[in-house]
Design a protein around this motif. Structure first.
Motif, mmCIF file in Angstrom:
data_model
loop_
_atom_site.group_PDB
_atom_site.id
_atom_site.type_symbol
_atom_site.label_atom_id
_atom_site.label_comp_id
_atom_site.label_asym_id
_atom_site.label_seq_id
_atom_site.Cartn_x
_atom_site.Cartn_y
_atom_site.Cartn_z
ATOM 1 N N SER A 138 29.438 35.603 28.972
ATOM 2 C CA SER A 138 30.600 36.197 28.387
ATOM 3 C C SER A 138 31.670 36.124 29.071
ATOM 4 O O SER A 138 31.211 36.410 30.321
ATOM 5 C CB SER A 138 30.451 37.555 27.487
ATOM 6 O OG SER A 138 30.221 37.837 27.717
ATOM 7 N N LEU A 139 32.760 35.928 28.993
ATOM 8 C CA LEU A 139 34.320 36.499 29.299
ATOM 9 C C LEU A 139 35.230 36.667 28.947
ATOM 10 O O LEU A 139 35.176 36.040 27.736
ATOM 11 C CB LEU A 139 34.600 35.299 30.059
ATOM 12 C CG LEU A 139 36.242 35.276 31.196
ATOM 13 C CD1 LEU A 139 35.895 35.613 31.534
ATOM 14 C CD2 LEU A 139 36.461 33.528 31.666
ATOM 15 N N SER A 162 40.291 41.563 29.553
ATOM 16 C CA SER A 162 39.793 43.049 29.631
ATOM 17 C C SER A 162 39.355 43.276 31.758
ATOM 18 O O SER A 162 38.681 44.054 31.863
ATOM 19 C CB SER A 162 38.837 43.794 27.961
ATOM 20 O OG SER A 162 37.214 42.898 29.194
ATOM 21 N N GLY A 163 39.011 42.334 31.597
ATOM 22 C CA GLY A 163 38.781 41.424 33.032
ATOM 23 C C GLY A 163 37.207 41.949 33.082
ATOM 24 O O GLY A 163 36.402 42.299 34.041
ATOM 25 N N ARG A 164 36.205 41.102 32.193
ATOM 26 C CA ARG A 164 35.287 41.625 32.009
ATOM 27 C C ARG A 164 34.061 40.376 32.472
ATOM 28 O O ARG A 164 34.679 39.478 31.206
ATOM 29 C CB ARG A 164 34.629 42.974 30.957
ATOM 30 C CG ARG A 164 35.395 44.218 31.380
ATOM 31 C CD ARG A 164 34.542 44.993 30.755
ATOM 32 N NE ARG A 164 36.005 46.349 30.686
ATOM 33 C CZ ARG A 164 35.388 47.287 30.009
ATOM 34 N NH1 ARG A 164 34.227 47.506 28.737
ATOM 35 N NH2 ARG A 164 35.966 48.788 30.423
ATOM 36 N N SER A 165 33.169 40.426 33.085
ATOM 37 C CA SER A 165 32.378 38.889 32.545
ATOM 38 C C SER A 165 30.176 39.972 32.214
ATOM 39 O O SER A 165 30.444 40.383 32.882
ATOM 40 C CB SER A 165 31.733 38.599 33.040
ATOM 41 O OG SER A 165 30.814 37.454 32.605
ATOM 42 N N THR A 166 29.504 39.661 31.041
ATOM 43 C CA THR A 166 28.051 39.951 31.869
ATOM 44 C C THR A 166 27.538 38.715 31.261
ATOM 45 O O THR A 166 28.095 37.834 30.975
ATOM 46 C CB THR A 166 27.929 41.138 29.835
ATOM 47 O OG1 THR A 166 28.568 40.230 28.737
ATOM 48 C CG2 THR A 166 28.935 42.085 29.828
ATOM 49 N N SER A 224 43.169 39.075 35.911
ATOM 50 C CA SER A 224 42.674 38.465 35.273
ATOM 51 C C SER A 224 43.022 37.045 35.252
ATOM 52 O O SER A 224 42.878 36.280 34.362
ATOM 53 C CB SER A 224 43.043 38.960 33.600
ATOM 54 O OG SER A 224 44.847 39.130 33.636
ATOM 55 N N ALA A 225 44.064 36.608 35.772
ATOM 56 C CA ALA A 225 44.491 35.752 36.809
ATOM 57 C C ALA A 225 43.652 34.617 37.313
ATOM 58 O O ALA A 225 44.229 34.564 38.449
ATOM 59 C CB ALA A 225 45.863 35.566 37.056
ATOM 60 N N ILE A 226 42.416 34.751 36.368
ATOM 61 C CA ILE A 226 41.619 33.759 36.982
ATOM 62 C C ILE A 226 40.888 32.526 36.485
ATOM 63 O O ILE A 226 41.831 32.450 35.851
ATOM 64 C CB ILE A 226 39.737 34.827 36.678
ATOM 65 C CG1 ILE A 226 39.882 34.612 35.099
ATOM 66 C CG2 ILE A 226 39.883 35.369 37.926
ATOM 67 C CD1 ILE A 226 38.168 34.636 35.407
ATOM 68 N N TYR A 227 40.100 31.246 37.159
ATOM 69 C CA TYR A 227 40.313 29.751 36.463
ATOM 70 C C TYR A 227 38.812 29.656 36.124
ATOM 71 O O TYR A 227 38.913 28.738 35.586
ATOM 72 C CB TYR A 227 40.359 28.487 37.970
ATOM 73 C CG TYR A 227 41.958 29.012 38.002
ATOM 74 C CD1 TYR A 227 42.942 29.106 39.423
ATOM 75 C CD2 TYR A 227 43.080 27.908 37.519
ATOM 76 C CE1 TYR A 227 44.042 29.208 39.616
ATOM 77 C CE2 TYR A 227 44.343 28.290 37.851
ATOM 78 C CZ TYR A 227 45.088 28.843 39.270
ATOM 79 O OH TYR A 227 46.542 28.826 39.057
ATOM 80 N N ASN A 228 37.793 30.310 36.821
ATOM 81 C CA ASN A 228 36.817 30.469 35.983
ATOM 82 C C ASN A 228 35.718 31.088 37.262
ATOM 83 O O ASN A 228 36.380 32.268 37.469
ATOM 84 C CB ASN A 228 35.833 28.664 36.302
ATOM 85 C CG ASN A 228 35.987 28.818 37.931
ATOM 86 O OD1 ASN A 228 35.704 29.800 39.076
ATOM 87 N ND2 ASN A 228 35.827 27.764 38.465
ATOM 88 N N LEU A 229 34.406 31.744 35.904
ATOM 89 C CA LEU A 229 33.905 32.410 36.267
ATOM 90 C C LEU A 229 32.576 32.093 37.033
ATOM 91 O O LEU A 229 32.184 31.578 36.165
ATOM 92 C CB LEU A 229 33.886 33.549 35.870
ATOM 93 C CG LEU A 229 32.977 34.638 36.377
ATOM 94 C CD1 LEU A 229 33.938 36.148 35.683
ATOM 95 C CD2 LEU A 229 32.137 34.839 35.435
ATOM 96 N N GLN A 230 31.683 32.220 37.515
ATOM 97 C CA GLN A 230 30.454 31.939 38.265
ATOM 98 C C GLN A 230 29.498 32.838 38.341
ATOM 99 O O GLN A 230 29.835 33.983 39.230
ATOM 100 C CB GLN A 230 30.179 30.754 39.163
ATOM 101 C CG GLN A 230 29.517 29.693 39.504
ATOM 102 C CD GLN A 230 29.994 28.589 40.356
ATOM 103 O OE1 GLN A 230 31.502 28.747 40.822
ATOM 104 N NE2 GLN A 230 28.401 27.612 40.906
#
Lengths: 112, 114
Positions: free
Chosen positions: A65-66, A70-74, A28-34
């Protein structure tokens, strides 16, 4: 080691349907999600970028969404069209120099 | 506006031959630059990244090398290609201000090693 999983691997829907693509990540230690779109034999087109402090981003018929905890994106696609047919890739930013870690993608087919 | 170019678009090379793929970015200065490879059945994998001229970092050991001779030029090379080097090679750039900015990808080079 960060791992990114996209489910399902392939999806076929009739035109006009609303649909959801899923992406999960182990750290879960992310900076962003693309989110990206890739047409056959082509490069990647950036669709949406969500920073780690954000919950969602919207662009036209797309909403991402992020949920870091929970470590999820949709990725939600409204009123799907045949032109939406492509492979959709999720990638998380967390490498040492801003590099992205990719899932294997969901291949979407929208039937007229 | 910014654009990213890659050439050639496709390449067929024999095993043991050299390789040179080029990526150039227009409309920005001092971008972060990245080389990724997309192999059949596998996700995209970062190969190299660069935060400035002559500064190259490698993510995985391999038969390839990268160079950045100019601010907006990124080159991927090999002295002797292997069959396992086949794949789709993508170059990407991001703004240098901050590490975790949006990345923008080029059109890619399809490499087939026979």
């Amino acid at each position: 080691k960060q791992e990114v999983t996209q489910i399902p691997a392939a999806l076929s829907v009739p035109e006009g349907e609303n649909l959801v693509l899923n992406c999960s990540f182990t750290d879960s230690a992310i900076y962003n999600l693309q989110w990206f779109r890739q047409d056959p034999g082509k490069g990647l087109t950036s669709l949406l970028l969500i920073q780690s402090s954000q919950r969602e981003q919207t662009s036209g018929r797309l909403n991402a969404s992020l949920d870091k905890s929970s470590g999820r994106s949709t990725l939600y696609i409204a009123a799907s069209q045949p032109g939406d047919s492509a492979t959709y890739l999720c990638a998380v930013g967390g490498g040492s120099q801003g590099n992205l870690i990719f899932g294997k993608g969901t291949k979407l087919s929208v039937k007229p | 506006s910014q654009t990213i170019h890659q050439w050639p678009a496709t390449l067929v090379q024999p095993v043991g031959s050299p390789l040179s793929l080029e990526c150039t970015v227009e409309g920005t200065s001092n971008p972060n630059l990245y080389w990724y490879r997309q192999a059949a059945g596998r996700g995209l994998q970062l190969l190299f990244y660069s935060v400035g001229i002559g500064q190259i970092s490698s993510e995985v050991p391999q038969n390839l090398s990268a160079s950045r001779p100019q601010d907006r030029q990124f080159i991927l090379s090999s002295k002797k290609l292997l069959l396992s080097d086949s794949g789709f090679y993508l170059c990407a750039w991001s703004w240098a201000s901050g590490l975790y900015n949006e990345q923008f990808f080029g059109p890619g080079t399809r490499l087939t090693v026979l």
